[in-house]
Design an enzyme around this catalytic site. Sequence first.
Site, PDB file in Angstrom:
ATOM      1  N   HIS A  51      -2.488   0.819   6.983  1.00  0.00           N
ATOM      2  CA  HIS A  51      -2.754   1.053   5.568  1.00  0.00           C
ATOM      3  C   HIS A  51      -2.358   2.485   5.207  1.00  0.00           C
ATOM      4  O   HIS A  51      -2.187   3.327   6.084  1.00  0.00           O
ATOM      5  CB  HIS A  51      -4.263   0.835   5.319  1.00  0.00           C
ATOM      6  CG  HIS A  51      -4.608   0.748   3.865  1.00  0.00           C
ATOM      7  ND1 HIS A  51      -3.952  -0.064   2.985  1.00  0.00           N
ATOM      8  CD2 HIS A  51      -5.576   1.365   3.144  1.00  0.00           C
ATOM      9  CE1 HIS A  51      -4.480   0.066   1.790  1.00  0.00           C
ATOM     10  NE2 HIS A  51      -5.477   0.935   1.850  1.00  0.00           N
ATOM     11  N   ASP A  69      -7.930   5.162  -3.205  1.00  0.00           N
ATOM     12  CA  ASP A  69      -7.084   4.107  -2.626  1.00  0.00           C
ATOM     13  C   ASP A  69      -6.527   3.258  -3.751  1.00  0.00           C
ATOM     14  O   ASP A  69      -7.179   2.340  -4.232  1.00  0.00           O
ATOM     15  CB  ASP A  69      -7.896   3.255  -1.648  1.00  0.00           C
ATOM     16  CG  ASP A  69      -7.001   2.284  -0.896  1.00  0.00           C
ATOM     17  OD1 ASP A  69      -5.811   2.177  -1.249  1.00  0.00           O
ATOM     18  OD2 ASP A  69      -7.496   1.632   0.035  1.00  0.00           O
ATOM     19  N   CYS A 109       0.805  -1.216   0.000  1.00  0.00           N
ATOM     20  CA  CYS A 109       0.000   0.000   0.000  1.00  0.00           C
ATOM     21  C   CYS A 109       0.838   1.266   0.000  1.00  0.00           C
ATOM     22  O   CYS A 109       0.522   2.226  -0.685  1.00  0.00           O
ATOM     23  CB  CYS A 109      -0.981  -0.003   1.148  1.00  0.00           C
ATOM     24  SG  CYS A 109      -0.224  -0.063   2.768  1.00  0.00           S
TER      25      CYS A 109
END
Lengths: 657, 313
Positions: free
Chosen positions: A455, A471, A411
């Site tokens: 995250h 995202d 991520c």
Amino acid sequence: MSGAIPNAALDVRNVMWLLAAMAFVVAPHAFRLPEWVGVFFALVVAWRAWIAWRAARNPPRWLVLALTFGAVAATFFAWGRIVGRDAGTTLLVLMTAMKLLEMKTSREVVLAIHLGFVLVMTNFLFSQSIPLGIYMLACVWLFVATLVGYHRGVGRTPTVRERLVPAGLLLVQAVPLMLVFFVLFPRVQGPLWALPQDARAGLSGLSDSMTPGNISQLIQSEATAFRAQFEGEIPPYQLLYWRGPVLWSFDGRTWKVPDFNITGSLSYSRAEKPVKYVLTVEPHGKHWLFSLDVPATLPPFSGIRQDLQIRSVRPVDVRVRYEMTSYLEYRYGEKLPANFRALALSFDERRNPRTVALGRQWAAESANPTEVLNRALRLFNTQFTYTLEPPLLTSENPYDEFLFDVKRGFCEHFAGSFALLMRAAGIPARVVTGYQGGEVNPLSRELLVRQADAHAWVEVWLEERGWVRIDPTSIVAPNRIDSGINAALGPIGVIPSLIAADRLGVLANLRFAWDALNSQWNQWVLGYNVERQRQFLASLGLEIADWKKLAIWLTVATLAVGGLVGLGLVLRDLPVRRDPAVVAWERFCAKLARAGLPRAPHEGPVDFLARIESQRPEVAAEARAIVERYVEARYGEGISRPESRDLLARVRRFRPA
Amino acid sequence: MLIDARARLAPNPVEEVVARASRVILGKERQIRLAMACILARGHLLIEDVPGVGKTTLSQTLARLLGLEHRRIQFTSDLLPADVIGVSVFDRENSTFRFHPGPIFSQLILADEINRASPKAQSALLEAMEEHQVTAEGQTRPLPEPFFVIATQNPLHQVGTFPLPESQLDRFLMRLRLGYPDARAERELLKGEERRDLISHLEPAMSAAQLLELQRAVTATQVSEALLDYVQALVSHTRVSPRYAQGLSPRAGLAVLRGAQAWALMQGRRQVLPEDVQAVLPAVVGHRLHGTGESQKGGFDAAADLLTAVPIP
């Protein structure tokens, strides 16, 4: 025997018990302190055991003295000081070892046992978990059992059972008093003991910067980040974005929380009804607090920044619990001041040139920012792979390396490179770190968010829409967002792989039950602070305003519990209903004892009468009448009520000179 | 009154037995009384002492005074069980085997020097003591009522003895030691008549029927809860105290109680007192208790310690 003085307390078995208890209590420290501390302690214990076993001499005084100085010096070299949690505990463990070595008298043995109790306490400076609590309780039991052994005196050494059972009973008797102290002892704001600074070392959690690679370390951790208890339904998984530090500053490699500190407000357009929940955040040593994107209220003693990041006034050094309200659908930041806009577009021109060139190319070829966004998302969707173990990005231009060569990442890689692409294309962008998702405990309906759920995602600013969450990870690995990290990667670590292998879900249920228990423990035992104490006592009908009143109540309750236990002991020794003949007989014997003629415990009534008749002939007749009635009452067919009254009256009148 | 120790049941054949026996065995009234208590409690009696202090004399005196049919068995190392129980002999006239009962078929057996016999012969007697019957050649024959054994034995350290195992010692209700007579008694003994002649002139002081009646009276004495508490306290003390190698058995507790009842009856009392328990306790538990530790006390000392160690509840 080389001249050892026989001493009940230093009996071999007693010493072995003490050494075993010491080994148990120091064992957890062996993993926390430098290795040589544990090794040294083990050696000393073995040496002391050998001395006890062979009845050998204790080491000479100069050697103990030298070792003591050596231990202090070694502690200082290891920690740079001799105070503080780690250094202090090291020193205490070493000094306990010295005490064991020079232990010669009963007094020193008792002192060593008390040192053991202090060592039990030091363990709680490192952890206050349930397993350690149980383990330390066992250690306390061992020490009390050792103490029981020392007080048995010379003669038969007590068996294991004869030690453990009385020790256990002693501990059980202490339970009411323990509860009184736990409930009523005045609490202070903050941690009960002023812990030294280094007690905060090693707390895991997000940091205020992001470099490719540092979140994936967190992902390996099963540790709890925080727990959330929702009022009503838990929102859909893909909306559970827990907002943490917002990173604006970028130097070509690392994203950082900017230095500015501009207070924001909670005014923004919102839609739908709010979500209400209570968060219990584990200590992480930093200032930020978490909330679902985006917060509508603030926890006490905290403020909010312009980028909607909540900051606590004090670092989160203890577990904090607060109520929150969030709106999951929102719109904010439609107006972006010029200075923020500049910050959200800045990057180092000299670093990551290929990435910057790609962003600029997109900007030139696209009609509007939305098209740029779509191009970027398409790129991530087609060419990239999600992995927890990406190759290390070592070059000066890490995002170039990632985007064009490696194409595998996590991520933080996706978020960082995406934000850089946006900035290059002239779209204001920033990286938001925090947690995503969590695990619902079906037993307590609590959402458990672990460090593994850490995250990073991106927010871009679009004209008329304000800050919008993008995202990129969800494009690359939709599973990660829809059902969590394990779905995206497969099980990580030992426990999750076991759980994945357990089709019946037994392990998963056990883990949920364990977590629910931990949560209760945290809330009610560790989190029993001033506020909770007041609430709890209020629910009992006690309005206690300050610690002085609390201290009075504590004293009263302690006396009450002590009195009840004492009364119980007295009542236990009393027969339920006493035979009046026995009462009369005891008074009769007591009167004679005061008159210098005590009855031996094993002397029967007739033998006693014979002695009275020969030594106190003046009261013989009356004594005979009393003895005859007593014998008939106790060993004959019993006497009637008037007769027993008569017996009592005779005893009352009885006056031996 | 009821606890007047000198007021006896009148007419009291027990006192008569004691009085007459005391004229034969001088200065041993307490042992004679204990022996009587043992018999009244339907127990077997073991007299243990060095040779020549009057063990056999005492047993023979009691046998005559109680008016019982008695036989004496001299135990030797070559004694066979058949010498005790009896043997079947072929009868030529009827061409059958006929059982000739041995000396055991008597109301009172005087088993002299029981520990000189082999274990085999000992066990023949001891089984009869327990069962009140003997089995010979597949046929069980009851023994007469009352049935007593008064056994004598030499102290164990004497040459040529087979010590009785503890399980067999347990069958004797009491064990007595006579001890040497005091100076006055000894002088009288030296001056006086031959003991054997005295015994042969003794007339029975009670009948077998009277004895059975007295035995029934023993079981009818009053035993209160308080007294049972005391007996239990004594027994349980031997089981928990580290001073004894082994605690007393339930049978031993029962023996203490029966002995105390008999003693109470002999004191002319209806109810049993702790003093009665104390009077018989050394004789009853002496052969069942062994001290431990550095003292390694013999049974009688261990019993005396027990008395002072346990308070009367």
